[in-house]
Motif scaffolding. Structure first.
Motif, PDB file in Angstrom:
ATOM      1  N   GLU A  92     -54.123  40.578 -37.190  1.00 50.25           N
ATOM      2  CA  GLU A  92     -54.800  39.441 -36.785  1.00 50.25           C
ATOM      3  C   GLU A  92     -54.737  38.799 -38.123  1.00 50.25           C
ATOM      4  OE1 GLU A  92     -55.148  38.441 -33.773  1.00 50.25           O
ATOM      5  OE2 GLU A  92     -54.840  40.008 -33.276  1.00 50.25           O
ATOM      6  N   GLU A 123     -58.611  33.661 -38.094  1.00 50.45           N
ATOM      7  CA  GLU A 123     -57.737  35.046 -36.903  1.00 50.45           C
ATOM      8  C   GLU A 123     -58.387  35.938 -37.222  1.00 50.45           C
ATOM      9  OE1 GLU A 123     -54.956  34.391 -35.366  1.00 50.45           O
ATOM     10  OE2 GLU A 123     -54.928  31.931 -35.849  1.00 50.45           O
ATOM     11  N   TYR A 127     -60.433  37.563 -32.985  1.00 50.25           N
ATOM     12  CA  TYR A 127     -60.609  38.776 -32.897  1.00 50.25           C
ATOM     13  C   TYR A 127     -61.258  39.076 -32.388  1.00 50.25           C
ATOM     14  CZ  TYR A 127     -58.594  43.512 -32.776  1.00 50.25           C
ATOM     15  OH  TYR A 127     -58.572  44.699 -32.537  1.00 50.25           O
TER      16      TYR A 127
END
Length: 316
Positions: A92, A123, A127
């Motif tokens: 990610e 990111e 996640y």
């Protein structure tokens, strides 16, 4: 070209244009490989960034990404406490790095690593929030701030108070600690309490893996499920109701008068306590035959009715 398409193209180029990073079979090998990737000088970084900005040079973008993969690995280590695989965190983070490279402006006067940290962390945060629990625990900006800062701040306060007061570590927050955390994080006191409660509680499996103990009987699925509304049970109930009303009546219509009366007297004119109706001998005396003959007629009639009632749902 859309942003998603650009990111996909950049990922493909990154994987194909740098032979120094071969296909790897485990995470340790990957981390070792990216840490050996050469770093770019400020001049090289500027040159590649301008090639990407001015000429959409995907190869230049790949050079920028590959030289900063080690940064993603370093950032991912900060989030290992959430119990998620580091490989997924790195993956990610790499997406965030590619987004940063695509948006980086070399004329802003900052290094790419400083600019990319925000995108990498964003990111990874997204996640974690989606996968840390089955139920999302942080949706607003204030809740996100609490989620990623509450644990570390709590540990700092507990350690500080333990040293000051000479007490052993206590897991529960005191009122003073709640007020102090709310003040430092600029959120409401109630939000600190709510997030602490949600973080302290674990997920409970609705339907745990079967085992030899009795834990399955205590699982939520055992008392939350409504078997009366289960589709198969609903259909069976409707079918029973239909057979108990129109089904029996239609099955009786397939019998001759004598057979119909015998079934009615033996099975339908009986009270709840078992009284009522006529016996085999009473029916035998009325029709001038033996009780065994009445039993045979009854058995044949019941068989014919069962056949008619079994065919009824298919016909409907």
């Amino acid at each position: 070209m859309t942003s998603t398409t650009q990111t996909t193209a950049l990922a493909a180029a990154t994987a194909s244009q740098w032979p120094a990073l071969p296909a790897l079979g485990n995470l340790d090998a990957y981390i070792s490989a990216v840490n050996r990737m050469p770093m770019l000088t400020p001049e090289e970084e500027q040159a590649y960034a301008r090639r990407l900005r001015d000429h959409n040079d995907v190869e230049a973008a790949g050079r920028l990404v590959m030289s900063h993969l080690r940064v993603v690995v370093a950032v991912s280590r900060q989030y290992l406490g959430y119990g998620l695989p580091q490989g997924d965190l790195i993956q990610e983070g790499n997406i965030g790095l590619m987004k940063a490279v695509r948006r980086f402006d070399p004329d802003q006067g900052v290094r790419l690593v400083s600019y990319a940290l925000h995108w990498i962390k964003a990111e990874i945060h997204e996640y974690i929030l989606k996968n840390w629990r089955m139920v999302k625990v942080a949706t607003t900006k204030a809740q996100r701030k609490l989620f990623f800062n509450l644990r570390s701040l709590k540990n700092e306060l507990k350690a500080e108070h333990a040293m000051t007061d000479g007490e052993s570590y206590r897991s529960a927050l005191t009122d003073a600690e709640i007020d102090q955390m709310a003040d430092q994080l600029k959120v409401k006191r109630e939000e600190v309490i709510e997030m602490e409660t949600r973080l302290a509680g674990g997920d409970v499996l609705l339907d745990p893996t079967p085992s030899d103990d009795d834990s399955a009987y205590l699982a939520p699925i055992a008392y939350l499920s409504d078997h009366s509304q289960e589709p198969t049970a609903v259909l069976e109930s409707r079918e029973r109701d239909a057979l108990a009303s129109t089904g029996i009546e239609k099955a009786l219509d397939t019998l001759d008068d004598r057979s119909r009366r015998i079934v009615q007297e033996r099975w339908l004119n009986v009270n709840d306590d078992g009284s009522g109706g006529m016996t085999l001998h009473e029916l035998a005396s009325e029709y001038g035959v033996s009780a065994e003959r009445i039993r045979q007629i009854e058995a044949a009639a019941m068989k014919k009715m069962r056949k008619a009632m079994t065919a009824e749902p298919a016909a409907a």
